[in-house]
Design a protein around this motif. Structure first.
Motif, PDB file in Angstrom:
ATOM      1  N   GLN A 201     -22.071  -7.586 -24.800  1.00 30.61           N
ATOM      2  CA  GLN A 201     -21.061  -6.751 -25.437  1.00 30.61           C
ATOM      3  C   GLN A 201     -21.684  -5.446 -25.917  1.00 30.61           C
ATOM      4  OE1 GLN A 201     -17.511  -7.235 -26.023  1.00 30.61           O
ATOM      5  NE2 GLN A 201     -17.850  -5.055 -26.407  1.00 30.61           N
ATOM      6  N   LEU A 202     -22.823  -5.547 -26.588  1.00 30.73           N
ATOM      7  CA  LEU A 202     -23.512  -4.338 -27.052  1.00 30.73           C
ATOM      8  C   LEU A 202     -23.979  -3.492 -25.873  1.00 30.73           C
ATOM      9  CD1 LEU A 202     -25.651  -5.884 -29.937  1.00 30.73           C
ATOM     10  CD2 LEU A 202     -23.508  -4.602 -30.144  1.00 30.73           C
ATOM     11  N   LEU A 203     -24.465  -4.147 -24.834  1.00 32.46           N
ATOM     12  CA  LEU A 203     -24.903  -3.424 -23.638  1.00 32.46           C
ATOM     13  C   LEU A 203     -23.745  -2.672 -22.999  1.00 32.46           C
ATOM     14  CD1 LEU A 203     -27.018  -2.826 -21.387  1.00 32.46           C
ATOM     15  CD2 LEU A 203     -26.322  -4.992 -20.335  1.00 32.46           C
ATOM     16  N   SER A 204     -22.608  -3.331 -22.869  1.00 31.22           N
ATOM     17  CA  SER A 204     -21.467  -2.723 -22.169  1.00 31.22           C
ATOM     18  C   SER A 204     -20.912  -1.513 -22.909  1.00 31.22           C
ATOM     19  CB  SER A 204     -20.363  -3.760 -21.967  1.00 31.22           C
ATOM     20  OG  SER A 204     -19.761  -4.120 -23.202  1.00 31.22           O
ATOM     21  N   GLU A 205     -21.094  -1.471 -24.225  1.00 31.77           N
ATOM     22  CA  GLU A 205     -20.598  -0.326 -24.994  1.00 31.77           C
ATOM     23  C   GLU A 205     -21.415   0.926 -24.713  1.00 31.77           C
ATOM     24  OE1 GLU A 205     -20.810  -1.767 -28.958  1.00 31.77           O
ATOM     25  OE2 GLU A 205     -19.165  -3.210 -28.713  1.00 31.77           O
ATOM     26  N   LYS A 206     -22.656   0.746 -24.283  1.00 30.41           N
ATOM     27  CA  LYS A 206     -23.518   1.892 -24.015  1.00 30.41           C
ATOM     28  C   LYS A 206     -23.694   2.160 -22.527  1.00 30.41           C
ATOM     29  CE  LYS A 206     -26.239   1.496 -28.280  1.00 30.41           C
ATOM     30  NZ  LYS A 206     -27.602   1.413 -28.860  1.00 30.41           N
ATOM     31  N   ARG A 207     -23.692   1.088 -21.734  1.00 30.40           N
ATOM     32  CA  ARG A 207     -23.954   1.285 -20.304  1.00 30.40           C
ATOM     33  C   ARG A 207     -23.249   0.214 -19.475  1.00 30.40           C
ATOM     34  NH1 ARG A 207     -29.703   1.414 -17.182  1.00 30.40           N
ATOM     35  NH2 ARG A 207     -28.860   2.088 -15.187  1.00 30.40           N
ATOM     36  N   PRO A 208     -21.950   0.318 -19.338  1.00 28.29           N
ATOM     37  CA  PRO A 208     -21.190  -0.719 -18.624  1.00 28.29           C
ATOM     38  C   PRO A 208     -21.522  -0.816 -17.141  1.00 28.29           C
ATOM     39  CG  PRO A 208     -19.785   1.174 -19.095  1.00 28.29           C
ATOM     40  CD  PRO A 208     -21.072   1.390 -19.845  1.00 28.29           C
ATOM     41  N   ASP A 209     -22.113   0.235 -16.565  1.00 31.59           N
ATOM     42  CA  ASP A 209     -22.363   0.256 -15.123  1.00 31.59           C
ATOM     43  C   ASP A 209     -23.788  -0.148 -14.757  1.00 31.59           C
ATOM     44  OD1 ASP A 209     -23.585   2.475 -16.204  1.00 31.59           O
ATOM     45  OD2 ASP A 209     -23.004   3.844 -14.575  1.00 31.59           O
ATOM     46  N   ILE A 210     -24.536  -0.714 -15.689  1.00 32.88           N
ATOM     47  CA  ILE A 210     -25.905  -1.110 -15.372  1.00 32.88           C
ATOM     48  C   ILE A 210     -25.884  -2.185 -14.286  1.00 32.88           C
ATOM     49  CG2 ILE A 210     -26.022  -2.887 -17.174  1.00 32.88           C
ATOM     50  CD1 ILE A 210     -28.960  -1.985 -17.623  1.00 32.88           C
ATOM     51  N   PRO A 211     -26.710  -2.083 -13.253  1.00 30.73           N
ATOM     52  CA  PRO A 211     -26.705  -3.092 -12.178  1.00 30.73           C
ATOM     53  C   PRO A 211     -27.218  -4.446 -12.684  1.00 30.73           C
ATOM     54  CG  PRO A 211     -27.735  -1.047 -11.442  1.00 30.73           C
ATOM     55  CD  PRO A 211     -27.594  -0.953 -12.929  1.00 30.73           C
ATOM     56  N   ILE A 212     -26.406  -5.477 -12.503  1.00 25.40           N
ATOM     57  CA  ILE A 212     -26.771  -6.839 -12.877  1.00 25.40           C
ATOM     58  C   ILE A 212     -26.713  -7.706 -11.630  1.00 25.40           C
ATOM     59  CG2 ILE A 212     -26.136  -8.855 -14.267  1.00 25.40           C
ATOM     60  CD1 ILE A 212     -24.947  -6.954 -16.325  1.00 25.40           C
ATOM     61  N   TYR A 213     -27.751  -8.503 -11.408  1.00 24.03           N
ATOM     62  CA  TYR A 213     -27.849  -9.319 -10.199  1.00 24.03           C
ATOM     63  C   TYR A 213     -27.845 -10.802 -10.566  1.00 24.03           C
ATOM     64  CZ  TYR A 213     -28.921  -5.090  -7.627  1.00 24.03           C
ATOM     65  OH  TYR A 213     -28.843  -3.848  -7.049  1.00 24.03           O
ATOM     66  N   VAL A 214     -27.037 -11.557  -9.829  1.00 26.93           N
ATOM     67  CA  VAL A 214     -26.955 -13.011 -10.004  1.00 26.93           C
ATOM     68  C   VAL A 214     -26.914 -13.655  -8.626  1.00 26.93           C
ATOM     69  CG1 VAL A 214     -25.737 -12.833 -12.210  1.00 26.93           C
ATOM     70  CG2 VAL A 214     -24.417 -13.004 -10.088  1.00 26.93           C
ATOM     71  N   GLY A 215     -27.276 -14.933  -8.575  1.00 30.68           N
ATOM     72  CA  GLY A 215     -27.215 -15.664  -7.319  1.00 30.68           C
ATOM     73  C   GLY A 215     -25.802 -16.094  -6.989  1.00 30.68           C
ATOM     74  N   ASP A 216     -25.587 -16.376  -5.711  1.00 28.25           N
ATOM     75  CA  ASP A 216     -24.254 -16.753  -5.222  1.00 28.25           C
ATOM     76  C   ASP A 216     -24.031 -18.256  -5.416  1.00 28.25           C
ATOM     77  OD1 ASP A 216     -21.770 -16.660  -4.075  1.00 28.25           O
ATOM     78  OD2 ASP A 216     -22.485 -16.523  -2.009  1.00 28.25           O
TER      79      ASP A 216
END
Length: 569
Positions: A201-216
C-alpha cells in the motif's frame, strides 16, 4: 520451453493405504517403474532407474535395514530413505519425485528438471561493490548488480496472517525509500509475510508502476489484489524455468516447489555467470533439483510457521507433548537444511525468511511455546560439516559483497554500531482496530451469512462436522457471538451433531479475524498460521481435502457473490 509439473504416477486411496513400511516397487499403467519408500508418515519416491547406465533396481539381499536397493547392471546401490548412492559412495543423488497426498498419492516431476543449464554463462571477474546483497528484514533482501536493484519479498511494516506474525527485526532507516527506487521486485508466493499488503500500500502510493515479478502458479500470487485497495499496475506473471533478462548481464529464473507447485516458488538470479539461489519457503525447491556451487544460497530455517501443534487442544496435546514435538521438528529441520547446504556446496549460505515474532500481548502463550531455530545454531552445524562455506547470520542493513567471498571479514559489512536490530514497537492498535471493523459489519446481523458463506465455498460430500465458536482475544466464548455446526457431508447446518459416525472438529476463532476472513473472502491461513484459533479434533486425524479447500483453493473471484447475497439477505 517453460518448466511444467507433471504427474508421473497416481495411486488411489486404497493402493496408497496398502503401501508397506519400507521399500515398494510399483508400475504405472503404461509400464513406467517407480520405487516408493514409506516410513511412518514419510514418503520418498523416485523412478526405478539407476543414474549410472539406466539399469533397474531390485531388492538388495544384503540390506539389513530395509532401505537399500541394488542395480541389476553394475550392482550400484541406492539408499531410498535419503536418495543417496551408497555404492559407490559420494557419487550421485537420485532424482526424487515430489508427492502430494489427497486421499491417494500422486508422484510429481518437473520437466525440464534443470532449466538453468539453458544458455550457460561463464563466471566473469567481479569488481568490489559490483554485486551486493543487503538484508532488510525477514525474507526481504536487496540485490544490487551492475547498477540495477532487485528486492525480494518486501515485508517492511504491519502484521502478517491477520495479527499473528510481526517483524522481529527493525528494517534499516530508508528501507521504504530503497524499495520505491528498486528496478524490480520478486514476490515468491501469496503468504502475507511475503506478499505484505500494508507494505505494498505504501509502495503503490509512491510508485504504482514498479515492475513486480511472480511465478505462474495455479493459485495466483495476487489473487486478492482487486479487493485489497492497493493500486499496482505493473505485475508480471512469468513462466517457470525461463530466464528473464533484466539487462545484458543480469537475469533471473523463477522455479516452482515440488511439494506445493500450486503456490510456492523459489528464485535463481545470475549476474555475469555468478548465481544466487533463494529457496524462500519451498518445502522441496524445484523438486530437489538445484544448482551446485552457487555464489550465495539463502533459505528459511526457523520452523514454527504453522498452527500445529501450538493451537491444538485436548487429547494428546498436553504442554509436554507439544514441547517435545516442537523440539523434535526443529532438530529435523536443522539437519535437513544442513544436509541440503552440504549437498549443494554454495560459497556463502544465509538463513533468512524466519525472523518473525508473536509480539502481540494476547499471543504470549504462542510466543513462549513456539520456540524456533536459531540462525547461529544452523550456521554452526553447517560450519561443522562444511568448514569452507561462509555462513552469514544477517542483521538489518548488513551487506554481502560477492566480489569478496574468500573470508567472512572480507565479504560481510555489518551495520554501523548502535543500529537498532530488534523491533520494540509494532503499533498493534492501528492494525488490530482496522481488522476488528469487520465485527460490526451489517452482514453479521443476520444468521443467514453462515449458510451463504459455506455455500459459496462449496465444500461438501465429506464426512466431517465442524463446530465454529466466535471468541474474544483469549478464546473465551463471546457473548452474542455465533456458535454453529456445519455438516460437510450434505452441507447442512444442524442444531446438534448427527447420530452417524463422523469426524469432528471444534474450532474457536477470534471474532475479529474470522469475520474479517469471511467478509473479504480470505483464506483460513489467517486463522491457522496466524494462531488466531484453537482446534480440537475427534478422531485426531488430518483432513487434507477440507484443509486444502479453505487454505488454498477458495477463490476471490467468487467473493462478490457471497458479499452481494449476504448484503441483500
Amino acid at each position: 520451453m517453460a518448466q511444467v509439473c507433471r504427474t508421473a504416477l497416481t495411486l488411489d486411496a486404497s493402493n496408497a493405504r496398502n503401501l508397506k513400511e519400507g521399500i515398494n516397487f510399483t508400475k504405472s499403467p503404461d509400464g513406467q517403474c517407480f520405487i516408493i519408500y514409506k516410513h511412518q508418515d514419510t514418503i520418498k519416491a523416485c523412478r526405478n532407474q539407476c543414474k549410472h547406465q539406466g539399469g533397474h533396481f531390485i531388492k538388495d539381499i544384503e540390506d539389513m535395514d530395509g532401505r537399500t536397493v541394488r542395480c541389476t547392471k553394475h550392482y550400484w546401490k541406492l539408499n531410498v530413505a535419503n536418495m543417496q548412492y551408497v555404492n559407490p559412495p559420494d557419487s550421485f543423488l537420485q532424482d526424487e519425485l515430489g508427492e502430494k497426498m489427497d486421499g491417494g498419492l500422486k508422484l510429481l516431476e518437473l520437466d525440464p528438471p534443470d532449466p538453468w543449464d539453458t544458455d550457460p554463462r561463464p563466471a566473469q571477474e567481479l569488481q568490489p561493490g559490483e554485486i551486493t546483497l543487503t538484508y532488510i528484514t525477514h525474507a526481504c533482501m536487496e540485490l544490487k548488480a551492475g547498477g540495477k536493484s532487485m528486492v525480494f519479498d518486501p515485508w517492511l511494516t504491519g502484521p502478517a496472517f491477520a495479527r499473528g506474525w510481526w517483524l522481529l527485526h527493525e528494517p534499516p532507516k530508508g528501507a521504504m525509500e530503497q524499495l520505491c527506487q528498486a528496478d524490480l521486485i520478486y514476490i515468491s508466493h501469496m503468504h502475507s509475510d511475503h506478499l505484505s499488503f500494508p507494505t505494498l500500500q505504501l509502495l503503490s502510493e509512491k510508485r504504482p508502476d514498479i515492475p513486480i515479478y511472480v511465478g505462474d502458479t495455479s493459485r495466483p500470487v495476487f489473487w486478492y489484489l482487486n479487493r485489497s485497495g492497493v493500486n499496482l499496475t505493473n505485475i508480471n506473471v512469468v513462466p517457470f524455468g525461463i530466464w528473464q533478462n533484466v539487462d545484458e548481464h543480469l537475469r533471473f529464473m523463477i522455479l516452482m516447489d515440488g511439494v506445493h507447485p500450486e503456490m510456492d516458488t523459489c528464485l535463481i538470479v545470475e549476474y555475469k555467470g555468478h548465481m544466487i539461489l533463494n529457496t524462500v519457503d519451498c518445502t522441496r525447491p524445484n523438486n530437489g533439483h538445484l544448482p551446485r556451487n552457487v555464489d550465495v544460497m539463502m533459505s528459511d530455517f526457523a520452523g514454527g510457521a504453522s498452527g500445529f501443534p501450538m493451537t491444538f487442544q485436548k487429547g494428546k496435546y498436553t504442554e509436554t507433548w507439544k514441547a517435545d514435538y516442537i523440539k523434535a521438528e526443529r532438530r529435523k529441520l536443522l539437519n535437513y537444511k544442513a544436509q541440503l547446504v552440504d549437498s549443494l556446496q554454495p560459497k556463502v549460505y544465509c538463513p533468512f525468511a524466519g525472523y518473525f515474532i508473536e509480539a502481540h500481548p494476547a499471543d504470549r502463550y504462542i510466543k513462549d511455546i513456539n520456540i524456533k531455530n536459531s540462525p547461529a545454531e544452523l550456521n554452526a552445524l553447517i560450519k561443522d560439516r562444511c568448514p569452507d562455506i561462509i555462513t552469514w547470520t544477517p542483521l538489518p542493513g548488513s551487506t554481502l559483497d560477492l566480489a569478496k567471498p574468500s573470508t567472512y571479514r572480507d565479504a560481510i559489512t555489518e551495520p554501523p554500531s548502535g543500529t537498532q536490530v530488534f523491533k520494540d514497537s509494532w503499533h498493534f492498535d492501528v492494525y488490530v482496530d482496522k481488522l476488528n471493523t469487520a465485527i460490526s459489519s451489517e452482514i453479521f446481523e443476520h444468521k443467514s451469512w453462515i449458510q451463504a458463506y459455506y455455500n459459496w465455498a462449496g465444500f461438501q460430500d465429506y464426512n466431517l462436522v465442524i463446530r465454529m465458536i466466535e471468541t474474544d482475544d483469549d478464546f473465551q466464548p463471546l457473548d452474542g457471538g455465533y456458535d454453529y455446526l456445519v455438516d460437510f457431508l450434505d452441507l447442512s447446518f444442524p442444531s446438534v451433531r448427527p447420530q452417524r459416525d463422523h469426524a469432528y472438529l471444534e474450532i474457536q476463532n477470534r471474532v475479529g479475524v474470522i469475520r474479517h476472513v469471511v467478509l473479504n473472502g480470505l483464506l483460513w491461513d489467517d486463522l491457522y498460521i496466524g494462531f488466531n484459533n484453537r482446534i480440537s479434533r475427534d478422531p485426531d486425524i488430518y483432513h487434507h481435502r477440507y484443509t486444502h479447500k479453505y487454505t488454498i483453493q477458495t477463490h476471490t473471484q467468487y467473493t462478490h457473490i457471497i458479499y452481494t447475497h449476504m448484503t441483500h439477505t
